[in-house]
Design a protein around this motif. Structure first.
Motif, mmCIF file in Angstrom:
data_model
loop_
_atom_site.group_PDB
_atom_site.id
_atom_site.type_symbol
_atom_site.label_atom_id
_atom_site.label_comp_id
_atom_site.label_asym_id
_atom_site.label_seq_id
_atom_site.Cartn_x
_atom_site.Cartn_y
_atom_site.Cartn_z
ATOM 1 N N PHE A 276 0.883 -1.170 0.000
ATOM 2 C CA PHE A 276 0.000 0.000 0.000
ATOM 3 C C PHE A 276 0.914 1.211 0.000
ATOM 4 C CE2 PHE A 276 -2.227 3.332 2.429
ATOM 5 C CZ PHE A 276 -3.355 3.470 1.634
ATOM 6 N N ALA A 278 -0.154 4.572 -1.093
ATOM 7 C CA ALA A 278 -0.821 5.881 -1.188
ATOM 8 C C ALA A 278 -0.561 6.681 0.086
ATOM 9 C CB ALA A 278 -2.318 5.695 -1.422
ATOM 10 N N THR A 279 0.720 6.915 0.354
ATOM 11 C CA THR A 279 1.110 7.604 1.589
ATOM 12 C C THR A 279 2.016 8.780 1.262
ATOM 13 O OG1 THR A 279 3.087 6.237 1.858
ATOM 14 C CG2 THR A 279 1.068 5.429 2.890
ATOM 15 N N GLU A 280 2.032 9.751 2.143
ATOM 16 C CA GLU A 280 2.922 10.902 1.979
ATOM 17 C C GLU A 280 4.381 10.463 1.892
ATOM 18 O OE1 GLU A 280 1.291 14.888 4.064
ATOM 19 O OE2 GLU A 280 1.403 13.149 5.402
#
Lengths: 358, 358
Positions: A276, A278-280
């Protein structure tokens, strides 16, 4: 009859203490001789009980008998370990009679282990067993004492002159430091592969990856500045990158990419399972990624990304694979059937254990 | 806002995978600054949610807000570790958002840890920590491989020239080999007492006591013929009775009496907590009990029975105490306030650890 009463009293003493009503003795789940599995739940008041499980394509309704015992039998289940839960009048819960609980912060589900006719790679087999130890380390990064799990291989002892390589293995988003052993059977997978000489004896460190409010950057610091020094101070391990690997699933797969690929001087093996990203933190590290590919390819002995074609992250993971390929980073990708599941996780880990430290 | 979305997505990735609907981020239980504790549960469909806990004299109703989050705050809770559960429309379940689950075969409850202003004997404190190891031993008695937990004290190492004494510690009736650590914090109690020199460094072995269909006699054989030899082959321990203790709670307290008092050549310390003794095995051993009291009193360095005055087993335990006193077996009894609870268990264990191997 007396013996029956005594057995019943024995089994239910825990319940008597808490509730006044004495429920009947039921067993759940029961794996039957034909491989089907019977689930049971006791309630005199429930209106509808439904079984949900990752071995089912659709929920299965229970049927109630006159004593208030609800039951349902699921058939044709492929041998594996699966999460499941009961839904009782719209309330989701773990099977009260099953000791094995999915280690997780956001839900409580149970674990079903359907054995194969021949033992599976994750099954408890008659081989020498390693140990799982629950340890406490001081995280200066996080200002707290945290628990982590350490697998040491069969025959390991602290004062050994033999040094071991170390795999750092990270759980998924709302999982805990216990999920890789309680759901993933990481220790049995290692025991079995080591017994067959398919994996080299290694130490596997399973930290707790959830750090709030900044899960990604603070956990990276925690691994590099606190966890690795703790392990290297307390275990006979090699301390060069060629003897360090990192792997993880889902959010832990994203953490693996963040930690591993920004520290290729520290980890020569990076294996990410259905990451995953979709992180900063991932954006920061990889949005304008311009790596020195030659250098990284020299440092990394193995870089893998694995994902199932029915994984809800399949498309973004394919993009990640494309990103690294475009940047000329050498990468082995494993595209397999299946979804974002711990069934696949176990297979991914079994593959990694056979590839690293060779 | 973007960061909030990312955090939310991060926290709930596990749930997204399993359910389609994304619940709001909630935290439960939250210990507030004033010592009260807030519990939360999310449901848009529930009609009534009630909190049950061993810190409450009566169940407490939750109140729902417009977003479907139910909450309730419990006040004036004495610092301790308590089991609790939610009752949602008559369905009993563990708190979905709490990682800490009561290790048990027949119910799923959660664990609430209310810290004291000064650390309690069972709290994680800033002292050297021992390890809990999950081990597998072969039980010839039961024809299977079983898991047990082994606490080794701070500084322990397998090859040590130092030998350690061993406490065999047994859980209650429907508990598991994990209950003494997951609910009883046995490891932290030992860490803290050892740090204060109130207990001597020791190994604590926590086996799985539930054996069916003959829980008592077969478990006795398992302990004597399989577990003790496994420990003595794998750990640097003393092998004489003066360095062996046995203790247990409830059904495990009954097993402790059965195993300990029929093997006084093997255990010099026997501590039984709120024993459940309405068993065939106890009848067999003690219905016509005619011990050589002088010999047993010489062999036993300490024999204790502990029970709370509100324990549902208080009366039968008093009869057990009277039986042993009548037979002139030297016995120290601890009659304390409280019920058949793990709150009391922790205190009983803390007392035992300070008394044994002295």
């Amino acid at each position: 009859m007396k013996s029956f009463f005594i057995t019943t009293a024995f089994l239910f003493i825990g319940c008597i203490v808490f509730a006044q009503q004495r429920p009947p003795v039921i067993s759940s789940p029961d794996v039957n001789a034909d491989g089907s599995v019977t689930f049971r739940y006791y309630s005199r008041t429930a209106q509808a009980v439904v079984l949900k499980g990752e071995f089912l394509s659709a929920p299965l309704p229970f049927v109630k008998d006159t004593s208030g015992v609800w039951s349902v039998t699921a058939k044709d289940i492929k041998p594996d370990i699966y999460p499941y839960s009961f839904n009782v009048d719209n309330v989701e819960l773990a099977d009260p009679n099953n000791t094995y609980v999915f280690a997780n912060e956001r839900f409580k589900r149970s674990i079903l282990d359907v054995p194969g006719k021949t033992p599976l790679v994750h099954s408890l087999q008659n081989v020498p067993h390693g140990k799982i130890s629950y340890r406490y380390y001081n995280s200066a990064t996080l200002g707290t004492t945290r628990q982590l799990l350490v697998y040491t291989p069969p025959g390991f002892n602290t004062n050994s002159k033999t040094k071991y390589p170390v795999l750092y293995l990270i759980h998924g988003g709302s999982d805990t430091e216990e999920t890789w052993t309680k759901v993933g059977n990481a220790n049995f997978i290692a025991d079995n592969l080591i017994a067959q000489s398919k994996a080299v004896p290694m130490i596997i460190v399973m930290p707790y990856g959830n750090v709030r409010p900044k899960p990604m950057p603070d956990f990276t610091k925690d691994v590099i500045n606190d966890i690795i020094p703790f392990i290297e101070a307390n275990y006979p391990v090699y301390t060069d990158s060629k003897h360090r690997a990192i792997a993880g699933f889902s959010v832990g797969g994203g953490q693996t990419l963040n930690i591993g690929l920004t520290n290729t001087d520290k980890f020569a093996y990076v294996s990410s399972y259905a990451p995953f990203t979709a992180t900063e933190e991932f954006q920061k590290n990889f949005a304008n990624y311009s790596p020195d590919a030659d250098k990284i390819n020299q440092q990394l002995k193995l870089f893998t990304i694995s994902v199932g074609t029915e994984d809800f992250l399949y498309e973004p993971v394919k993009k990640n694979i494309a990103l690294f390929e475009e940047k000329k980073i050498k990468l082995k990708s494993y595209i397999v059937p299946g979804g974002h599941t711990w069934m696949n996780c176990k297979l991914f880990l079994a593959t990694t254990l056979q590839e690293i430290f060779r």
